[in-house]
Each structure stands twice: as structure tokens, then as C-alpha cells.
Design a protein around this motif. Structure first.
Motif, PDB file in Angstrom:
ATOM      1  N   PHE A   1      -6.506   8.315   2.912  1.00 21.95           N
ATOM      2  CA  PHE A   1      -5.857   8.734   1.490  1.00 21.95           C
ATOM      3  C   PHE A   1      -6.479   8.372   0.535  1.00 21.95           C
TER       4      PHE A   1
ATOM      5  N   MET B   1       0.742  -0.866  -0.352  1.00 21.37           N
ATOM      6  CA  MET B   1      -0.416   0.316   0.036  1.00 21.37           C
ATOM      7  C   MET B   1       1.177   1.663  -0.048  1.00 21.37           C
TER       8      MET B   1
ATOM      9  N   ARG C   1     -15.745   8.166  -2.946  1.00 16.67           N
ATOM     10  CA  ARG C   1     -16.198   7.757  -1.142  1.00 16.67           C
ATOM     11  C   ARG C   1     -17.339   8.441  -0.866  1.00 16.67           C
TER      12      ARG C   1
ATOM     13  N   PRO D   1      -5.496  -1.780   6.301  1.00 16.89           N
ATOM     14  CA  PRO D   1      -6.175  -1.566   4.181  1.00 16.89           C
ATOM     15  C   PRO D   1      -7.434  -0.846   4.469  1.00 16.89           C
ATOM     16  N   ALA D   2      -8.007  -0.960   5.422  1.00 21.21           N
ATOM     17  CA  ALA D   2      -9.478  -0.638   5.659  1.00 21.21           C
ATOM     18  C   ALA D   2      -8.519   1.717   6.029  1.00 21.21           C
ATOM     19  N   LEU D   3      -8.352   1.799   8.077  1.00 27.43           N
ATOM     20  CA  LEU D   3      -7.564   3.245   7.926  1.00 27.43           C
ATOM     21  C   LEU D   3      -7.155   3.411   6.674  1.00 27.43           C
TER      22      LEU D   3
ATOM     23  N   THR E   1      -7.321  -6.404   8.797  1.00 26.19           N
ATOM     24  CA  THR E   1      -8.025  -5.701   7.762  1.00 26.19           C
ATOM     25  C   THR E   1      -8.033  -3.900   8.251  1.00 26.19           C
TER      26      THR E   1
ATOM     27  N   ARG F   1      -1.030   1.211  -7.383  1.00 28.09           N
ATOM     28  CA  ARG F   1      -1.340  -0.111  -6.832  1.00 28.09           C
ATOM     29  C   ARG F   1      -1.599  -1.168  -6.711  1.00 28.09           C
TER      30      ARG F   1
ATOM     31  N   PRO G   1     -10.894  -5.078   1.677  1.00 22.97           N
ATOM     32  CA  PRO G   1     -11.392  -4.161   3.085  1.00 22.97           C
ATOM     33  C   PRO G   1     -11.447  -2.590   3.032  1.00 22.97           C
ATOM     34  N   ALA G   2     -10.282  -2.004   1.632  1.00 23.13           N
ATOM     35  CA  ALA G   2      -9.682  -1.245   1.138  1.00 23.13           C
ATOM     36  C   ALA G   2     -10.614  -0.748   0.379  1.00 23.13           C
TER      37      ALA G   2
ATOM     38  N   ARG H   1     -11.288  11.376   6.431  1.00 27.03           N
ATOM     39  CA  ARG H   1     -11.098  11.196   4.760  1.00 27.03           C
ATOM     40  C   ARG H   1     -10.032  11.646   4.458  1.00 27.03           C
ATOM     41  N   ALA H   2      -9.924  11.539   3.746  1.00 26.53           N
ATOM     42  CA  ALA H   2      -9.027  11.729   2.317  1.00 26.53           C
ATOM     43  C   ALA H   2      -8.226  13.532   3.059  1.00 26.53           C
TER      44      ALA H   2
ATOM     45  N   ALA I   1     -13.734   0.394   2.882  1.00 30.79           N
ATOM     46  CA  ALA I   1     -13.484   1.454   4.217  1.00 30.79           C
ATOM     47  C   ALA I   1     -13.197   3.134   3.291  1.00 30.79           C
TER      48      ALA I   1
ATOM     49  N   LEU J   1      -3.027  -4.970  -5.474  1.00 29.23           N
ATOM     50  CA  LEU J   1      -3.665  -4.807  -4.576  1.00 29.23           C
ATOM     51  C   LEU J   1      -3.932  -6.997  -4.034  1.00 29.23           C
TER      52      LEU J   1
ATOM     53  N   ALA K   1      -6.736   3.124   3.199  1.00 28.73           N
ATOM     54  CA  ALA K   1      -7.442   3.600   2.549  1.00 28.73           C
ATOM     55  C   ALA K   1      -8.881   4.939   2.719  1.00 28.73           C
ATOM     56  N   ARG K   2      -9.389   4.642   3.574  1.00 26.12           N
ATOM     57  CA  ARG K   2      -9.655   6.010   4.021  1.00 26.12           C
ATOM     58  C   ARG K   2      -9.127   7.416   4.439  1.00 26.12           C
TER      59      ARG K   2
ATOM     60  N   GLU L   1     -18.428   0.737  14.806  1.00 26.56           N
ATOM     61  CA  GLU L   1     -18.527   0.180  16.215  1.00 26.56           C
ATOM     62  C   GLU L   1     -18.422  -1.935  16.005  1.00 26.56           C
TER      63      GLU L   1
END
Lengths: 236, 236
Positions: A236, A99, B182, A229-231, A226, B220, B229-230, A182-183, B233, B222, A233-234, A219
Motif C-alpha cells: 500500500f 498500521m 518505492r 509491516p514489510a508486506l 517483521t 500514522r 521493516p516498513a 507494490r502500491a 520493504a 509507527l 508497506a510494500r 529469499e
């Protein structure tokens, strides 16, 4: 392997490389490559481009390469990660590398089992192997910088503040906190806890010593592999 | 296991359950639980709440439970996923379940190796086992609906259009496409390809027959287990 990654020792001429071992095996078994084939290649730490397979047998492959493209940009991020369990560590290192995380700090936490620090996957060569797999996957040539901090408090008090200066400092932490932004446009320092999360003392120290603020993703409790990548992708 | 998930067969009284097997082992070995402990519990397909451990030995655990909380909301999403390789399938099923995907369609694609369809991990009981692990991880009680489509074209032409009607239809696909949106507010149908991606014919059919549009996450490439998850999210 979406990119054949070349190391300095592979070069037998200015634009000529000779491969054996894992990458040769991959060329044979996965790519089913033949002389004349063109492949995406990159030089570790350098440029990417194309390689033409000049010769290939059971022992070696020889390629002529032309390198003229910059690798993709890295994320403006320092990731501080509580050491995951060994099997997960391997996958997380690949993900981090794929990533585009330029700097990773593996840190202790109260909920990191002591035995995790004994794993051979923490040896420099083993870490490098997983990072290389991530670069090959994502098509990048630049290894992330990985450091290991076996003591939480001195790291957070003495070294994290300098790393986090001038960045948006965040703690990924489930609970009654603001949603993860986000972003974002600025550099980020992000601390992700172990399975079970940071303990309150750790969250407090990350806040007070280094100015990081907790943010949450909802929650649902996600596994570290997991949540990473979730954090990212959110953010950036 | 962040939630002890109870099935109908566990109930020996209206608010009384009896456990053995995997969950009992987990209580002993991971939670190191003792009589009197309080645990988060949920009833499969139903409410969540608290369980008090009344008795615990090598054979059984008995809990008194009080269930009064709704499980977390699902994502407004139908995920169409080219069948991943068996080891990755297991992890992806857990991720899908943990992240709150309500409906998953595992579909064939040109780049899915035929052998992947032979895996025992595709049997209903094996799929359910991984989904349950995801629910226990994330604290949810509602199983996603998983369907299997071994033929791409009839699925995309005959069944996907109805699934995708009234949703934002997207294809996760590297290339010169718009960036993945997003924080969308509407329901989404998202198709994610195999390692190596959809072939052009498949992208065209997803577009033409079902109105899905390709979107990308950057240059990239993946792995599927990172892309899922990307993309989720970023979308939600």
C-alpha cells in the motif's frame, strides 16, 4: 502514546473528560503533564482533536476536549494471520492496529503450536488492550475487527471465499512465486503463515477454495512481526 | 533458527563440525534432531549448504557439512538509527540483520533517553548475539557492520557526508514531506529517528551537512521496530 484515547465512560460532560488509571499514570510519568497543557486526544470510534488539561492530581485528570478531525483512513485489507506465539501476538496486534488494518482473522495452521491457543492474550479484553496501544501509537480511533478461527479448513472453505470476493487475494509465502506486488489500488486479502510457513495442503486450500495466490518477498525468511509491516508497506 | 550458523571454532576437520551450547540445545529441543538428519547450515562470513548430523548426544552434535551456496545479497543501504530503548534495540538488531542491512550506525538524538546508552545490550558481544539470531532467522551468513556514535553533531558533520556520498539520502520523518520512494535502484542512506522523532535541529543538520531529505510513510506514527521493516520493504 501519541494520542490520548478517550472512551465514552470518560465523558462527564459534552466536552469534558475525567481520567484515572493507566492514562493518568502516563500523563504524569511520560508526558509530565501540567494543568494548562494541550494534548492530542481522540474519542474511541470517533473524531480526534485537542484536549486542554484543566486539572491534574494523583487521582484524576480532567480535560476539556474539542474533537473535529476524522481519524486516518484504514488500509483496504483483510489480514488472515496464523496465530503467532503469545509474546509475538501482543506486538503483532499493536502493529496491525497501528498500521490501519481494519480486519484481522487469527487462524489455526498445522505449524501453530497447540499451546498457543491457551494463552490469556487471546481473551477479548487482552486483544482490545493491545489494539488500543496500537491506536494510541499511530493516532487512530477506530478499533480493528479481530476474529478467531480455531479450525483452518471450515474457515477457508466456508467463510474466506466471501471475505476475499472482489479483492486481490494473496498468500505471503517464501518460495518460487511471483514477487509481492507494490502500491496496489484494489482491496486485498492477505494470508500470512506461522513461523515455518503454511504447509503445502494449506497453500493449496487457500488457492483452490478462496482464490488466493502465493507471493514472496525474497529469499530471506522473516519473522511474522517483521513480515507483517514489510508486506503491508510494500502493498500500500 | 532456519539456518544453523557455524563459526570457525566449530570446525574439527575440513568438512566436519562439532557443536555444543545454545545450538545443540536448539537441535534437541526445537528441531528434535536425530543422527542422519539433514539441516541447512552456513559458515559465518562464508558459504551456505547442507549438514548431515553424524552423531548427537547431550554434550555434542557432530555434522558433516557441504557448503556451496552464496548467502543472499545485502541491501544497498546504510541505516542510521537513533538508539532505541534496550528491549527494542534487541529486536531491531535482529530485524536489521535478517533484512540484509549491511551497515548500521546507532546514533544519539535529543529524544534518546540518556539511560539507553548504559544498557549492556550495547556491548559488542550482546550486539553480535542479536545479529546472529537475525542471520539464523533469515538464512544469511554475513554479519552487518554496526557502529556506535554517541555524539550526533560530529557524526553528522564529519562522518555521515562520506557515508552518504553517491547515495540517495533520506530521513524517515512524519510530516508534510514527500512520500518515501518505492523500489529505488540506487544505494540509500536512511536516517530513522527515535520515538518522538528527530527534533527540527537534527533534521536541518542531516539535510545541510549530509544532504539527506525527509520523506514520510503517511500520517500514522509507527514504532521504530515497525518503521524499519516498513521503510526497507518500500524502498527495495
Amino acid at each position: 502514546m501519541n494520542l490520548l484515547l478517550l472512551e465514552d465512560a470518560d465523558f462527564v460532560g459534552e466536552d469534558r473528560v475525567r481520567l484515572s488509571g493507566r492514562r493518568l499514570k502516563h500523563l504524569h510519568e511520560v508526558h509530565r503533564a501540567e494543568a494548562g497543557d494541550r494534548l492530542r486526544v481522540g474519542r474511541l470510534g470517533g473524531l480526534m482533536g485537542e484536549g486542554r488539561l484543566m486539572a491534574l492530581d494523583a487521582e484524576h485528570a480532567e480535560l476539556q476536549v474539542s474533537l473535529d478531525q476524522a481519524p486516518p483512513a484504514k488500509l483496504p485489507l483483510t489480514l488472515v494471520l496464523a496465530l503467532p506465539r503469545p509474546k509475538m501476538l501482543k506486538r503483532v496486534l499493536q502493529t496491525v492496529s497501528a498500521m490501519g488494518v481494519p480486519r484481522l482473522v487469527l487462524v489455526n495452521s498445522y505449524r501453530v503450536e497447540k499451546s498457543f491457543w491457551q494463552t490469556p492474550f487471546l481473551e477479548a479484553e487482552a486483544i482490545r488492550e493491545q489494539l488500543i496501544l496500537g491506536l494510541e501509537q499511530a493516532r487512530d480511533t477506530v478499533l480493528p475487527d479481530v476474529s478467531i478461527e480455531k479450525r483452518f479448513k471450515p474457515f477457508v472453505e466456508d467463510r474466506l471465499p466471501a471475505l476475499a470476493t472482489g479483492t486481490l487475494g494473496l498468500i505471503g509465502h517464501p518460495g518460487d512465486y511471483p514477487a509481492c506486488p507494490r502500491a496496489v489500488q484494489e482491496p486485498v486479502t492477505l494470508a500470512i503463515g506461522p513461523e515455518g510457513g503454511w504447509i503445502p495442503y494449506e497453500v493449496d486450500l487457500l488457492r483452490q477454495a478462496a482464490g488466493l495466490q502465493p507471493v514472496q518477498l525474497g529469499e530471506r525468511i522473516l519473522r511474522v512481526e517483521t513480515a507483517v509491516p514489510a508486506l503491508l508497506a510494500r502493498l500500500f
